[in-house]
Design an enzyme around this catalytic site. Structure first.
Site, PDB file in Angstrom:
ATOM      1  N   GLU A 274       0.829  -1.219   0.000  1.00 33.04           N
ATOM      2  CA  GLU A 274       0.000   0.000   0.000  1.00 33.04           C
ATOM      3  C   GLU A 274       0.857   1.260   0.000  1.00 33.04           C
ATOM      4  O   GLU A 274       0.773   2.068   0.928  1.00 33.04           O
ATOM      5  CB  GLU A 274      -0.862   0.038   1.271  1.00 33.04           C
TER       6      GLU A 274
ATOM      7  N   TYR B  71       1.171  14.209   0.204  1.00 30.82           N
ATOM      8  CA  TYR B  71       0.790  14.916   1.431  1.00 30.82           C
ATOM      9  C   TYR B  71       1.073  16.417   1.341  1.00 30.82           C
ATOM     10  O   TYR B  71       1.346  17.069   2.345  1.00 30.82           O
ATOM     11  CB  TYR B  71       1.488  14.294   2.650  1.00 30.82           C
TER      12      TYR B  71
ATOM     13  N   GLY C 189       1.969   5.008  -0.591  1.00 24.41           N
ATOM     14  CA  GLY C 189       1.370   6.310  -0.881  1.00 24.41           C
ATOM     15  C   GLY C 189       2.478   7.225  -1.374  1.00 24.41           C
ATOM     16  O   GLY C 189       2.659   7.439  -2.577  1.00 24.41           O
ATOM     17  N   ARG C 190       3.279   7.711  -0.403  1.00 25.07           N
ATOM     18  CA  ARG C 190       4.339   8.668  -0.704  1.00 25.07           C
ATOM     19  C   ARG C 190       5.229   8.220  -1.872  1.00 25.07           C
ATOM     20  O   ARG C 190       5.524   8.997  -2.766  1.00 25.07           O
ATOM     21  CB  ARG C 190       5.235   8.823   0.540  1.00 25.07           C
TER      22      ARG C 190
ATOM     23  N   CYS D 135      -0.318  34.285   9.719  1.00 24.62           N
ATOM     24  CA  CYS D 135       0.016  34.945  10.986  1.00 24.62           C
ATOM     25  C   CYS D 135       0.195  33.884  12.066  1.00 24.62           C
ATOM     26  O   CYS D 135      -0.575  33.796  13.019  1.00 24.62           O
ATOM     27  CB  CYS D 135      -1.055  35.961  11.359  1.00 24.62           C
ATOM     28  N   GLU D 136       1.173  33.022  11.861  1.00 24.26           N
ATOM     29  CA  GLU D 136       1.525  31.952  12.797  1.00 24.26           C
ATOM     30  C   GLU D 136       3.040  31.852  12.758  1.00 24.26           C
ATOM     31  O   GLU D 136       3.631  31.735  11.671  1.00 24.26           O
ATOM     32  CB  GLU D 136       0.961  30.607  12.315  1.00 24.26           C
TER      33      GLU D 136
HETATM   34  N1  LLP Z   1      -1.229   2.133   4.465  1.00 21.79           N
HETATM   35  C1  LLP Z   1      -1.743   2.626   5.616  1.00 21.79           C
HETATM   36  C2  LLP Z   1      -2.557   1.767   6.444  1.00 21.79           C
HETATM   37  C3  LLP Z   1      -1.459   3.950   5.993  1.00 21.79           C
HETATM   38  O1  LLP Z   1      -1.952   4.432   7.130  1.00 21.79           O
HETATM   39  C4  LLP Z   1      -0.650   4.755   5.160  1.00 21.79           C
HETATM   40  C5  LLP Z   1      -0.325   6.148   5.536  1.00 21.79           C
HETATM   41  C6  LLP Z   1      -0.139   4.191   3.980  1.00 21.79           C
HETATM   42  C7  LLP Z   1      -0.450   2.870   3.663  1.00 21.79           C
HETATM   43  C8  LLP Z   1       0.761   4.956   3.044  1.00 21.79           C
HETATM   44  O2  LLP Z   1       1.941   5.321   3.677  1.00 21.79           O
HETATM   45  P1  LLP Z   1       3.120   5.991   2.793  1.00 21.79           P
HETATM   46  O3  LLP Z   1       3.591   4.933   1.829  1.00 21.79           O
HETATM   47  O4  LLP Z   1       2.547   7.149   2.115  1.00 21.79           O
HETATM   48  O5  LLP Z   1       4.143   6.363   3.799  1.00 21.79           O
HETATM   49  N2  LLP Z   1       0.726  13.057   6.458  1.00 21.79           N
HETATM   50  C9  LLP Z   1       1.967  12.342   6.663  1.00 21.79           C
HETATM   51  C10 LLP Z   1       1.886  10.892   6.244  1.00 21.79           C
HETATM   52  C11 LLP Z   1       0.792  10.122   6.971  1.00 21.79           C
HETATM   53  C12 LLP Z   1       0.642   8.733   6.459  1.00 21.79           C
HETATM   54  C13 LLP Z   1      -0.561   8.060   7.026  1.00 21.79           C
HETATM   55  N3  LLP Z   1      -0.756   6.709   6.611  1.00 21.79           N
HETATM   56  C14 LLP Z   1       3.095  13.082   5.936  1.00 21.79           C
HETATM   57  O6  LLP Z   1       2.863  14.154   5.406  1.00 21.79           O
HETATM   58  O7  LLP Z   1       4.228  12.611   5.942  1.00 21.79           O
END
Ligand code: LLP
Length: 379
Positions: A242, A338, A244-245, A309-310
């Site tokens: 899974e 993100y 994301g990033r 303004c933070e």
């Molecule tokens: N699977 C699950 C169950 C997750 O909770 C997440 C991310 C992913 C996959 C994907 O993770 P990645 O491959 O993107 O690291 N807002 C934060 C990141 C929060 C990620 C939350 N869960 C940031 O800006 O770094």
């Protein structure tokens, strides 16, 4: 980045700043790197990283499924035509609406606690999320597999929840583990998967091992993949992942214009983007690479601050830049994940437009919001 600097400047001139831009070829290259490392593992994109419909359609077209954690994300997946085995519905506190939408679309649920066995729609397909109780190499807010974290069930509970699912008439397809995000050290994954493998004698073989995402951009992807495959093999399971990033971060840049400078003990360059467009520096102390799209012989070190303004509204500290002047453009890199996804309308700021660079041309994949968009839902 393969977008020429002139094209970035054109985009800023034509569409204004702050502006998110994505390079289609880097999106495709990232998916290719994942597939090369993970072989035939099934890929579910964690759309929270960047849920733009154009990016989702592109990934869907390439055979990628989606991990969804809200009714809104499920609606996005449905909107672009994803169904059934292409969908995972996850989250530590799912609502009735999320269970219902997941069931209607035939999604697989990721069960985060024992109570969910009774909440799932009848005859659901489910994975059990395990918390391996490990410290990992990332910011505290990004660690999800530590002891005391709100995510998943304990190693002791996992086999019991698998059994409870079966008794309740669900199909318990396997285990899920996701230890956090932006994890730098591949060894953290080895440790987490190792804990799961210890369950093998109790659970017996399983159909699926979902190894989550969380891969830092600099982490050893091949090493992580090898360990994930080893863990799946131990269970005789098919491997799911899974990311994301990893799939979208590198493809994205945030363009912002210099508004002015000030020297008050520190050198500040004020820009037209800030915490409302890129929250990560403020929230996690994240460091994004900065590229100045102008030349000047004189260079010095600058803090780059936004318009809010933070006092925490600082995008980067101590960056070596050519002498900045009002109107010049900076690009923040690794901003495809993100970035836009976490931008907000705080201060009644309009969320930025998003553009895609493909075959030497720009297309607008999200228009810039207007103040009217921001207050549209109010009386
Ligand atoms: N699977 C699950 C169950 C997750 O909770 C997440 C991310 C992913 C996959 C994907 O993770 P990645 O491959 O993107 O690291 N807002 C934060 C990141 C929060 C990620 C939350 N869960 C940031 O800006 O770094």
């Amino acid at each position: 980045m393969s977008i020429p600097p002139d094209a970035l400047l054109d985009a800023a001139d034509t569409h204004g700043t702050p502006l998110y831009v994505y390079d289609a070829s880097e999106l495709d290259a990232a998916l290719a790197r994942v597939r090369a490392a993970f072989g035939d593992a099934r890929v579910y994109y964690a759309m929270k990283a960047n849920p733009n419909l154009t990016l989702l359609r592109r990934l869907h077209g390439a055979g990628v499924g989606f991990e969804c954690v809200s009714a809104g994300e499920i609606a996005r997946a449905e909107h672009i035509g994803a169904r059934g085995t292409q969908l995972l519905v996850n989250g530590p506190a799912k609502s009735d609406a999320e269970y219902a939408a997941g069931a209607r679309l035939g999604a697989t649920f990721i069960v985060d606690r024992e109570e969910e066995v009774r909440l799932l729609p009848p005859s659901s397909r489910a994975l059990v999320r395990v918390n391996p109780a490990l410290a990992v190499s990332t910011h505290d807010h990004l660690a999800t597999g530590a002891a005391g974290s709100k995510f998943g069930v304990t190693l002791d509970q996992a086999p019991l929840v698998l059994d409870a699912l079966r008794v309740a008439g669900h199909t318990a397809v396997g285990l899920h583990v996701h230890i956090g995000s932006a994890i730098r050290d591949a060894g953290d994954f080895t440790a987490a998967f190792g804990r799961l493998i210890e369950l093998r004698d109790v659970t017996g073989p399983l159909a699926v091992l979902d190894a989550g995402g969380g891969w830092g951009l600099e982490a050893d992807l091949a090493g992580i993949a090898l360990e994930a495959q080893r863990a799946a093999h131990a269970f005789g399971a098919e491997l799911w992942v899974e990311p994301g990033r990893y799939l979208v971060a590198r493809a994205g840049h945030l363009l912002t214009r210099v508004v002015g400078t000030k020297r008050t003990g520190r050198n500040f360059v004020l820009v037209d983007a800030g915490m409302t467009e890129l929250l990560r520096p403020m929230l996690y102390g994240a460091v994004h690479p900065v590229m100045a799209l102008w030349d000047a012989s004189e260079r010095s070190r600058w803090d780059i601050a936004g318009p809010a303004c933070e006092s925490g509204d600082v995008l980067a500290r101590d960056v070596d830049l050519p002498r900045p002047e009002r109107g010049q453009v900076l690009a923040f890199g690794d901003a495809g994940a993100y970035g836009a996804a976490m931008s907000s309308s705080y201060l009644t700021r309009s969320r930025p437009a998003e553009l895609l660079w493909q075959d030497g041309d720009w297309s607008v994949i999200r228009r810039r919001e207007t103040p009217l968009d921001v207050w549209a839902a109010e009386e």
